[in-house]
Scaffold this motif. Structure first.
Motif, PDB file in Angstrom:
ATOM      1  N   GLY A  74       0.844  -1.176   0.000  1.00 59.48           N
ATOM      2  CA  GLY A  74       0.000   0.000   0.000  1.00 59.48           C
ATOM      3  C   GLY A  74       0.887   1.235   0.000  1.00 59.48           C
ATOM      4  O   GLY A  74       2.112   1.107   0.116  1.00 59.48           O
ATOM      5  N   PRO A  75       0.322   2.418  -0.147  1.00 57.00           N
ATOM      6  CA  PRO A  75      -1.040   2.661  -0.597  1.00 57.00           C
ATOM      7  C   PRO A  75      -1.145   2.437  -2.102  1.00 57.00           C
ATOM      8  O   PRO A  75      -0.137   2.388  -2.804  1.00 57.00           O
ATOM      9  CB  PRO A  75      -1.251   4.136  -0.247  1.00 57.00           C
ATOM     10  CG  PRO A  75       0.126   4.735  -0.355  1.00 57.00           C
ATOM     11  CD  PRO A  75       1.079   3.660   0.106  1.00 57.00           C
TER      12      PRO A  75
ATOM     13  N   GLY B  13       1.208  11.250  -9.439  1.00 53.00           N
ATOM     14  CA  GLY B  13      -0.201  11.306  -9.794  1.00 53.00           C
ATOM     15  C   GLY B  13      -1.122  11.187  -8.599  1.00 53.00           C
ATOM     16  O   GLY B  13      -2.262  11.648  -8.651  1.00 53.00           O
ATOM     17  N   GLY B  14      -0.654  10.587  -7.531  1.00 51.32           N
ATOM     18  CA  GLY B  14      -1.506  10.381  -6.366  1.00 51.32           C
ATOM     19  C   GLY B  14      -1.077  11.112  -5.123  1.00 51.32           C
ATOM     20  O   GLY B  14      -1.830  11.169  -4.138  1.00 51.32           O
TER      21      GLY B  14
ATOM     22  N   ASP C  88      -6.366  17.887  -4.900  1.00 55.70           N
ATOM     23  CA  ASP C  88      -5.732  17.124  -5.979  1.00 55.70           C
ATOM     24  C   ASP C  88      -4.220  17.007  -5.757  1.00 55.70           C
ATOM     25  O   ASP C  88      -3.578  17.941  -5.271  1.00 55.70           O
ATOM     26  CB  ASP C  88      -5.949  17.803  -7.329  1.00 55.70           C
ATOM     27  CG  ASP C  88      -7.404  17.780  -7.772  1.00 55.70           C
ATOM     28  OD1 ASP C  88      -8.207  17.081  -7.132  1.00 55.70           O
ATOM     29  OD2 ASP C  88      -7.732  18.467  -8.759  1.00 55.70           O
ATOM     30  N   ALA C  89      -3.668  15.860  -6.139  1.00 59.93           N
ATOM     31  CA  ALA C  89      -2.221  15.750  -6.260  1.00 59.93           C
ATOM     32  C   ALA C  89      -1.787  16.487  -7.523  1.00 59.93           C
ATOM     33  O   ALA C  89      -2.586  16.719  -8.437  1.00 59.93           O
ATOM     34  CB  ALA C  89      -1.804  14.288  -6.323  1.00 59.93           C
ATOM     35  N   LEU C  90      -0.489  16.848  -7.589  1.00 59.70           N
ATOM     36  CA  LEU C  90      -0.014  17.636  -8.727  1.00 59.70           C
ATOM     37  C   LEU C  90      -0.134  16.862 -10.040  1.00 59.70           C
ATOM     38  O   LEU C  90      -0.573  17.407 -11.053  1.00 59.70           O
ATOM     39  CB  LEU C  90       1.428  18.078  -8.490  1.00 59.70           C
ATOM     40  CG  LEU C  90       2.051  18.952  -9.583  1.00 59.70           C
ATOM     41  CD1 LEU C  90       1.164  20.137  -9.924  1.00 59.70           C
ATOM     42  CD2 LEU C  90       3.434  19.414  -9.153  1.00 59.70           C
ATOM     43  N   GLY C  91       0.246  15.594 -10.029  1.00 61.56           N
ATOM     44  CA  GLY C  91       0.118  14.804 -11.248  1.00 61.56           C
ATOM     45  C   GLY C  91      -1.320  14.676 -11.695  1.00 61.56           C
ATOM     46  O   GLY C  91      -1.628  14.685 -12.897  1.00 61.56           O
ATOM     47  N   GLU C  92      -2.227  14.563 -10.729  1.00 64.49           N
ATOM     48  CA  GLU C  92      -3.658  14.503 -11.024  1.00 64.49           C
ATOM     49  C   GLU C  92      -4.122  15.797 -11.682  1.00 64.49           C
ATOM     50  O   GLU C  92      -4.911  15.778 -12.638  1.00 64.49           O
ATOM     51  CB  GLU C  92      -4.408  14.254  -9.711  1.00 64.49           C
ATOM     52  CG  GLU C  92      -5.905  14.085  -9.817  1.00 64.49           C
ATOM     53  CD  GLU C  92      -6.547  13.886  -8.445  1.00 64.49           C
ATOM     54  OE1 GLU C  92      -7.773  13.727  -8.407  1.00 64.49           O
ATOM     55  OE2 GLU C  92      -5.830  13.902  -7.428  1.00 64.49           O
ATOM     56  N   ALA C  93      -3.618  16.932 -11.187  1.00 61.18           N
ATOM     57  CA  ALA C  93      -3.987  18.230 -11.768  1.00 61.18           C
ATOM     58  C   ALA C  93      -3.495  18.334 -13.210  1.00 61.18           C
ATOM     59  O   ALA C  93      -4.216  18.820 -14.093  1.00 61.18           O
ATOM     60  CB  ALA C  93      -3.407  19.362 -10.921  1.00 61.18           C
ATOM     61  N   PHE C  94      -2.271  17.885 -13.471  1.00 60.21           N
ATOM     62  CA  PHE C  94      -1.762  17.883 -14.844  1.00 60.21           C
ATOM     63  C   PHE C  94      -2.652  17.021 -15.746  1.00 60.21           C
ATOM     64  O   PHE C  94      -2.988  17.409 -16.868  1.00 60.21           O
ATOM     65  CB  PHE C  94      -0.332  17.343 -14.876  1.00 60.21           C
ATOM     66  CG  PHE C  94       0.729  18.404 -14.745  1.00 60.21           C
ATOM     67  CD1 PHE C  94       1.126  19.146 -15.846  1.00 60.21           C
ATOM     68  CD2 PHE C  94       1.342  18.656 -13.526  1.00 60.21           C
ATOM     69  CE1 PHE C  94       2.105  20.120 -15.743  1.00 60.21           C
ATOM     70  CE2 PHE C  94       2.324  19.623 -13.402  1.00 60.21           C
ATOM     71  CZ  PHE C  94       2.706  20.363 -14.508  1.00 60.21           C
TER      72      PHE C  94
END
Length: 360
Positions: A86-87, A141-142, A164-170
């Motif tokens: 995990g995670p 991403g997470g 949001d995580a930064l990768g998620e925002a991208f």
């Protein structure tokens, strides 16, 4: 010399590796095999958990065999087996952890159930001579967080994202603009052709006396700008990307300044401390310039692992397992997979407006 098999199945890469650690704590990668599922998930614009788990089931046996063959070892020559516990996406984590348990049981080897984030946190010690404590920025991403890495299994969270995580925002900005998945590399390519001053996007939390992050409002500002533009030209797309990337870079510089101050306050005796940047977003060149400027300004030793060790891989899991085994930190076969597992379990989760709720 200890030799550890590592298995990583937390998201959309199926990976196996063998890493060696000598008595002085120096590491060597003997094999590192990664199978990306990018093509499987690209049509959906993001990772589909069921598809990811099935791919792990279909390919993990072969990848483990390949990693062992490339390392030139038999299972009896291993000193332990490590796997991400995990995670991550629970179905995938269970696949890898179950295989690691089976190998450990069948061959009488110790098992190390590794926190995926600890794999990222300790990668720098596999590549370089890095002493504890050091400052870690994990951007993926997470996850987007600052940690003081005080030792194996010893972490102090300085800041994290409240949404949001930064990768998620991208990824979400790329999807708004009709770009491909994953979004980070696509946005970066477009940003090189754009005007970073055209859109005055917000710099979230800038100036606050902490080092938390928030990207949800920035993402919303991008969506509103895109909606106002209507039919997008190629130059519109490039300018949006450049303006978004500029906002992220300025925000990161501000948050990093606060993190360095907090680190130095916690560990004033550390001279020339290391700043480790890990996770897939660490490959972004605009952000790398921010890290380099901060390192020069604050007298930091900047270490950014190569891209293949910043993205998800099993070498980092094997190395974390080797570091844990050296301290006698092993797990029994009853250890369970965990969807959420913060590095610093002493602090309360941070709640924000993100649909996933608490970010560790």
């Amino acid at each position: 010399m200890t030799r550890i098999l590592g298995i990583e199945t937390s998201c959309d890469e199926t990976a196996a590796a063998v890493v060696a650690r000598d008595g002085a704590g120096r590491g060597t990668i003997l094999s590192n095999v990664v199978l990306s599922q990018l093509k499987d998930h690209a049509p959906y614009g993001g990772v589909v958990p069921e598809i990811a788990a099935r791919a792990h089931v279909n390919h993990l046996d072969r990848l483990v065999a390949q990693a062992m063959a490339e390392a030139g070892l038999t299972y009896s020559e291993l000193d332990g087996v490590a796997a991400t516990a995990g995670p991550g996406l629970l179905g995938g984590v269970i696949v890898g952890l179950t295989m690691a348990k089976a190998i450990a049981l069948a061959h009488g080897k110790p098992l190390m159930a590794v926190n995926h984030l600890e794999g990222h946190a300790l990668t720098a010690r596999l590549l370089d001579d890095v002493d504890f404590p050091y400052l870690l920025l994990l951007i993926s991403g997470g996850h987007t967080q600052f940690q003081i890495v005080e030792g194996v299994g010893r972490y102090h969270r300085l800041g994290t994202t409240i949404d949001d995580a930064l990768g998620e925002a991208f990824d979400k900005v790329a999807k708004l603009l009709g770009l491909g998945y994953p979004g980070g590399p696509q946005v970066e390519v477009q940003a090189r052709k754009g005007d970073p001053r055209r859109f005055a996007f917000p710099r979230p939390l800038k100036g606050r006396k902490d080092c938390n992050f928030s990207f949800s409002g920035l993402k919303t500002a991008v969506r509103e700008a895109v909606n106002d533009l209507g039919l997008l030209t190629d130059q519109d797309v490039a300018d949006v990307c450049a303006s978004f990337e500029a906002a992220v870079a300025e925000t990161m510089a501000d948050r990093l300044t606060m993190a360095v101050h907090l680190f130095r306050a916690a560990h004033p005796a550390v001279e020339n401390p290391a700043l480790i940047v890990a996770g897939g977003v660490a490959a972004n060149q605009k952000l790398k310039a921010v890290f380099e400027q901060a390192a020069e300004r604050f007298g930091l030793r900047l270490i950014v692992p190569p891209p293949k060790l910043c993205t998800d891989n099993a070498a980092m899991i094997a190395w974390a397992g080797a570091e844990r085994l050296a301290l006698g930190l092993t797990d029994d076969l009853s250890v369970a997979a965990r969807a959420r597992w913060p590095l610093d379990e002493t602090q309360a989760p941070v709640y924000g407006s993100g649909k996933l709720g608490a970010k560790a």
